[in-house]
Design an enzyme around this catalytic site. Structure first.
Site, mmCIF file in Angstrom:
data_model
loop_
_atom_site.group_PDB
_atom_site.id
_atom_site.type_symbol
_atom_site.label_atom_id
_atom_site.label_comp_id
_atom_site.label_asym_id
_atom_site.label_seq_id
_atom_site.Cartn_x
_atom_site.Cartn_y
_atom_site.Cartn_z
ATOM 1 N N HIS A 170 6.163 -1.344 -10.864
ATOM 2 C CA HIS A 170 7.610 -1.807 -10.676
ATOM 3 C C HIS A 170 7.487 -2.336 -9.606
ATOM 4 O O HIS A 170 7.313 -1.918 -8.289
ATOM 5 C CB HIS A 170 8.831 -0.123 -11.120
ATOM 6 C CG HIS A 170 8.336 0.658 -10.079
ATOM 7 N ND1 HIS A 170 8.099 2.235 -10.283
ATOM 8 C CD2 HIS A 170 9.617 1.193 -8.889
ATOM 9 C CE1 HIS A 170 7.998 2.157 -9.244
ATOM 10 N NE2 HIS A 170 9.093 1.282 -8.142
ATOM 11 N N ASP A 199 11.125 -2.662 -7.158
ATOM 12 C CA ASP A 199 12.311 -1.547 -7.316
ATOM 13 C C ASP A 199 13.899 -2.066 -7.696
ATOM 14 O O ASP A 199 14.029 -3.753 -7.085
ATOM 15 C CB ASP A 199 12.594 -1.127 -5.780
ATOM 16 C CG ASP A 199 11.497 0.099 -5.661
ATOM 17 O OD1 ASP A 199 11.170 0.301 -6.265
ATOM 18 O OD2 ASP A 199 11.757 -0.124 -4.156
ATOM 19 N N HIS A 234 4.295 -1.700 -7.552
ATOM 20 C CA HIS A 234 3.788 -0.717 -7.091
ATOM 21 C C HIS A 234 4.030 0.579 -8.409
ATOM 22 O O HIS A 234 4.817 0.328 -8.873
ATOM 23 C CB HIS A 234 3.911 -0.069 -5.404
ATOM 24 C CG HIS A 234 5.602 0.320 -5.391
ATOM 25 N ND1 HIS A 234 6.601 -0.798 -5.679
ATOM 26 C CD2 HIS A 234 6.211 1.287 -6.184
ATOM 27 C CE1 HIS A 234 7.941 0.037 -5.256
ATOM 28 N NE2 HIS A 234 8.075 1.527 -5.181
ATOM 29 N N ARG A 269 12.672 7.635 1.358
ATOM 30 C CA ARG A 269 13.232 6.241 1.041
ATOM 31 C C ARG A 269 14.291 5.927 1.753
ATOM 32 O O ARG A 269 15.206 5.750 1.073
ATOM 33 C CB ARG A 269 12.763 5.815 -0.066
ATOM 34 C CG ARG A 269 12.605 4.145 -0.409
ATOM 35 C CD ARG A 269 12.238 4.162 -2.073
ATOM 36 N NE ARG A 269 13.184 4.077 -3.045
ATOM 37 C CZ ARG A 269 13.346 3.453 -4.071
ATOM 38 N NH1 ARG A 269 12.394 3.734 -4.251
ATOM 39 N NH2 ARG A 269 15.093 3.456 -4.766
#
Length: 282
Positions: free
Chosen positions: A103, A105, A259, A274
């Site tokens: 995906h 983000d 990623h 994150r």
């Protein structure tokens, strides 16, 4: 080859297509000169890695703000109670990771993020790597006629992938929390091929988790074309793989990469924080 970008700063490419390890820097104490060098490396290598970085939530947020305005709290992911822009990605005993997908983000929102900064709190002794893919290199590898065709096409991105996931809850009436919140994020139609606003590279801007279909094609045609492109993107020559350690950091350019989180560690404790930076183009 290892390059010196400062008297103490070194950069070591980790794969041919993207990714580099940067050493000799404390991310919590960056002056403007060092940050400018890191930013150039970020653009060149698309994902940059660091070891042994002690980042408090405040320092993590401050580092993110060097790259741009931060995304608000994620609509589904858990976050630190006192810092809602710091997402918690965690596995614990009895709470294994869910199914993983390639995906990019948040391509389901109107302006996807520019980049993310992931800081490992604790990780299993082995397993749990993350793999990044250079989607500019994937596009460059395509035949010229395919490139020409794709430049005129659009894809539909949506939030469907979170429904029924570990981040979803079902209320007493049987309604999905994700489905309810998704009403605020209708499907987005955007070009399949985008141009990076800083490097000017053409990027195949699709991903396996959030790209639902290709506009104007039948379901069968759409899925066949997407799968053909995804098969190319899964080829290892376009990848870099990073093995996490406690206090490792990854900073990736969301405008040019996909990623994939490797979920090969069962329910061993694993926790990362994150911070995500808002995008600068649609």
């Amino acid at each position: 080859m290892t390059d010196s970008i400062d008297n103490k700063l070194t950069i070591t490419p980790l794969a041919d297509s993207l990714g580099a390890l940067i050493e000799g820097v404390n991310l919590a104490e960056l002056n403007n000169t060092i940050f400018d060098q890191l930013y150039l490396a970020f653009l060149r290598y698309k994902v940059i890695f660091f070891r042994d970085q002690k980042l408090s939530p405040e320092a993590h947020l401050a580092l993110g703000k060097r790259f741009g305005e931060l995304e608000p709290a994620h609509p589904f992911f858990p976050h630190l109670a006192e810092f809602d822009q710091v997402v918690i990605i965690e596995t614990s005993r009895g709470n294994p990771p869910g199914e993983s997908f390639w995906h990019t983000d948040m391509t389901w929102q109107k302006i996807p993020p520019k980049c993310s900064i992931l800081h490992a709190q604790h990780v299993p002794p082995k397993g749990g790597d993350t793999i990044w893919c250079n989607m500019a290199a994937v596009f460059a590898s395509l035949a010229k006629e395919d490139q020409t065709t794709l430049r005129s096409m659009q894809a539909i991105h949506g939030l469907h992938a979170f429904a029924g996931s570990r981040y979803d809850d079902i209320d007493e009436a049987g309604n999905s929390r994700v489905a309810q919140k998704s009403q605020a994020y209708p499907p987005i139609i955007r070009p399949i091929v985008t141009r990076h606003p800083e490097t000017n590279e053409e990027v195949l801007f699709i991903n396996e988790q959030f790209t639902r279909s290709i506009a104007g094609l039948s379901d069968a045609q759409s899925q066949a074309l997407l799968e053909r492109l995804f098969v190319i993107a899964r080829q290892p020559e376009f990848h870099v793989r990073f093995q996490w350690q406690a206090d490792s950091v990854a900073i990736w350019d969301n405008r040019v990469t996909q990623h994939f989180a490797v979920t090969d560690y069962d329910d061993q404790p694993r926790k990362l924080h994150r911070v995500t930076v808002q995008g600068d183009y649609e």
